[in-house]
Motif scaffolding. Structure first.
Motif, PDB file in Angstrom:
ATOM      1  N   MET A 137      82.636  33.759 130.499  1.00  0.00           N
ATOM      2  CA  MET A 137      81.782  33.032 131.465  1.00  0.00           C
ATOM      3  C   MET A 137      82.635  32.512 132.617  1.00  0.00           C
ATOM      4  O   MET A 137      83.836  32.310 132.443  1.00  0.00           O
ATOM      5  N   LYS A 170      67.674  34.065 127.268  1.00  0.00           N
ATOM      6  CA  LYS A 170      66.287  34.292 126.820  1.00  0.00           C
ATOM      7  C   LYS A 170      66.261  35.008 125.473  1.00  0.00           C
ATOM      8  O   LYS A 170      65.459  34.690 124.606  1.00  0.00           O
ATOM      9  N   LEU A 171      67.147  36.004 125.316  1.00  0.00           N
ATOM     10  CA  LEU A 171      67.193  36.754 124.048  1.00  0.00           C
ATOM     11  C   LEU A 171      67.550  35.837 122.881  1.00  0.00           C
ATOM     12  O   LEU A 171      66.967  35.937 121.806  1.00  0.00           O
ATOM     13  N   ASP A 183      75.264  30.732 128.136  1.00  0.00           N
ATOM     14  CA  ASP A 183      75.558  32.125 128.509  1.00  0.00           C
ATOM     15  C   ASP A 183      75.371  32.231 130.016  1.00  0.00           C
ATOM     16  O   ASP A 183      74.436  31.640 130.559  1.00  0.00           O
ATOM     17  N   ASP A 184      76.258  32.987 130.681  1.00  0.00           N
ATOM     18  CA  ASP A 184      76.086  33.124 132.133  1.00  0.00           C
ATOM     19  C   ASP A 184      74.945  34.087 132.470  1.00  0.00           C
ATOM     20  O   ASP A 184      74.509  34.136 133.618  1.00  0.00           O
ATOM     21  N   SER A 185      74.468  34.841 131.498  1.00  0.00           N
ATOM     22  CA  SER A 185      73.342  35.749 131.746  1.00  0.00           C
ATOM     23  C   SER A 185      72.032  35.092 131.313  1.00  0.00           C
ATOM     24  O   SER A 185      71.874  34.691 130.161  1.00  0.00           O
ATOM     25  N   LYS A 186      71.105  35.048 132.293  1.00  0.00           N
ATOM     26  CA  LYS A 186      69.784  34.477 132.007  1.00  0.00           C
ATOM     27  C   LYS A 186      69.078  35.322 130.936  1.00  0.00           C
ATOM     28  O   LYS A 186      68.423  34.790 130.039  1.00  0.00           O
ATOM     29  N   MET A 187      69.246  36.649 131.034  1.00  0.00           N
ATOM     30  CA  MET A 187      68.606  37.528 130.061  1.00  0.00           C
ATOM     31  C   MET A 187      69.134  37.242 128.650  1.00  0.00           C
ATOM     32  O   MET A 187      68.361  37.162 127.698  1.00  0.00           O
ATOM     33  N   SER A 188      70.439  37.048 128.538  1.00  0.00           N
ATOM     34  CA  SER A 188      71.009  36.769 127.215  1.00  0.00           C
ATOM     35  C   SER A 188      70.516  35.444 126.659  1.00  0.00           C
ATOM     36  O   SER A 188      70.254  35.330 125.462  1.00  0.00           O
ATOM     37  N   ASP A 241      78.457  31.822 124.451  1.00  0.00           N
ATOM     38  CA  ASP A 241      79.060  33.074 124.926  1.00  0.00           C
ATOM     39  C   ASP A 241      80.549  32.807 125.182  1.00  0.00           C
ATOM     40  O   ASP A 241      80.951  31.650 125.369  1.00  0.00           O
TER      41      ASP A 241
END
Lengths: 206, 121
Positions: free
Chosen positions: B57, B16-17, B9-14, B54
């Motif tokens: 991206m 982690k989730l 996923d390009d989102s670090k938060m995603s 994801d």
């Protein structure tokens, strides 16, 4: 401004970008259902700038060179600002067939189509943002601001009521149609503290 | 038996989730990639047993990763987790070999339910 940029550290930017990405996914789905075709979504681009730098920031995107129709939908509540929907002129011409209009498209029809699409696009996106951040927003009806203009002609710093612009830039394109819509979300300066609180809350829960 | 996991996923938060939502029984290394090209490098280097992917991206999107895996005849189970909730996105992903599709924002227990259904747990 530097302080504000520093406050929006990488984690907060990433979290906000993901929130908008999810919200735009929902907006894209609403438009796909309306148009009956697949909507290609770009990765949201985040910019935080002084409004005097706005044209410089936006001019990096080739999509803004051509003439556009620009609509605005203000929102208020725990966050305040406006969503700006930009439609390329050729895309506006395609809207009639996308929305199943037959025969001659009158000025009234075109206006109605643009307002409907803006409302779905901006409304679905803001609803998605609000539900993820667990905030409430209220919306004012969208209006057409201008037609046949370029970004550079439109975004004159003196004509913008905000001092800073936090822009989430998203592009939607439709396969097999010459239709592109870009959406910009502007936030008022007083929205930054509550927004950062909400993002921190999300990040703390990880 | 899941020996290694890849979360893309390009989102670090995603990422982690997703990692936080992985079944606790999977006490395995988790590799992370922020775009499709990085993901394919890790697939070739680490041979993960399951991929959470994801779709939207930079560099190479999730559809590109699925197409590359299909071309290589790589049968690693891929679970797509995407904000692109259009029916066509789902159909394209499944058509390219994804085993399941979870819509963002994920609900609690979504990953567990899917991996159980796929017999990965």
């Amino acid at each position: 401004m530097t302080r504000l940029k520093d406050q929006f550290n990488e984690d907060r930017r990433d979290a906000l970008q993901e929130v908008v990405n999810i919200a735009m996914g929902q907006a894209g789905d609403s438009l796909a259902k309306l148009f009956g075709t697949f909507v290609e979504l770009s990765i949201p681009k985040f910019h935080l700038c002084d409004v005097t730098e706005l044209n410089q920031v936006l001019s990096k995107n080739d999509a803004y060179v051509e003439k556009m129709t620009i609509l605005r939908q203000p929102f208020s509540g725990q966050l305040r600002g406006e969503g700006i929907a930009l439609f390329n002129n050729s895309g506006v011409n395609e809207l009639a067939s996308l929305m199943g209009y037959e025969g001659e498209v009158t000025f009234g029809n075109e206006r109605e189509m643009l307002l409907d699409v803006c409302s779905i696009l901006v409304g679905a996106c803001l609803n998605g943002v609000a539900s993820q951040l667990e905030i409430s927003l209220s919306y004012t009806a969208p209006t057409i601001i201008t037609k046949d203009t370029t970004i550079e002609e439109f975004f004159k710093p003196e004509s913008i009521q905000w001092r800073y612009a936090m822009i989430m830039e998203i592009c939607l394109t439709l396969e097999q149609y010459d239709f592109t819509s870009n959406m910009l979300l502007f936030l008022s300066e007083d929205s930054f503290p509550p927004l950062m609180d909400k993002l921190d809350h999300m990040l703390d829960e990880l | 038996m899941i020996k290694s996991i890849l979360v893309v996923d390009d989102s670090k938060m995603s990422r982690k989730l997703v990692i936080r939502a992985l079944p606790e029984e999977w006490d395995s290394p988790v590799h992370q990639a922020s775009n499709g090209l990085e993901a394919l490098d890790i697939v070739h280097d680490k041979s993960p047993d399951v991929i959470f992917l994801d779709l939207t991206m930079p560099e190479l999107d999730g559809f590109g990763v699925l197409a590359a895996l299909q071309k290589e005849e790589n049968k690693v189970p891929v679970i797509v987790i995407s904000a692109d909730v259009q029916t066509e996105a789902y159909e394209r992903a499944i058509g390219l070999g994804a085993r399941a599709f979870i819509q963002k924002p994920m609900g609690p227990g979504d990953i567990r339910k899917v991996v159980q259904e796929l017999g990965l747990l």
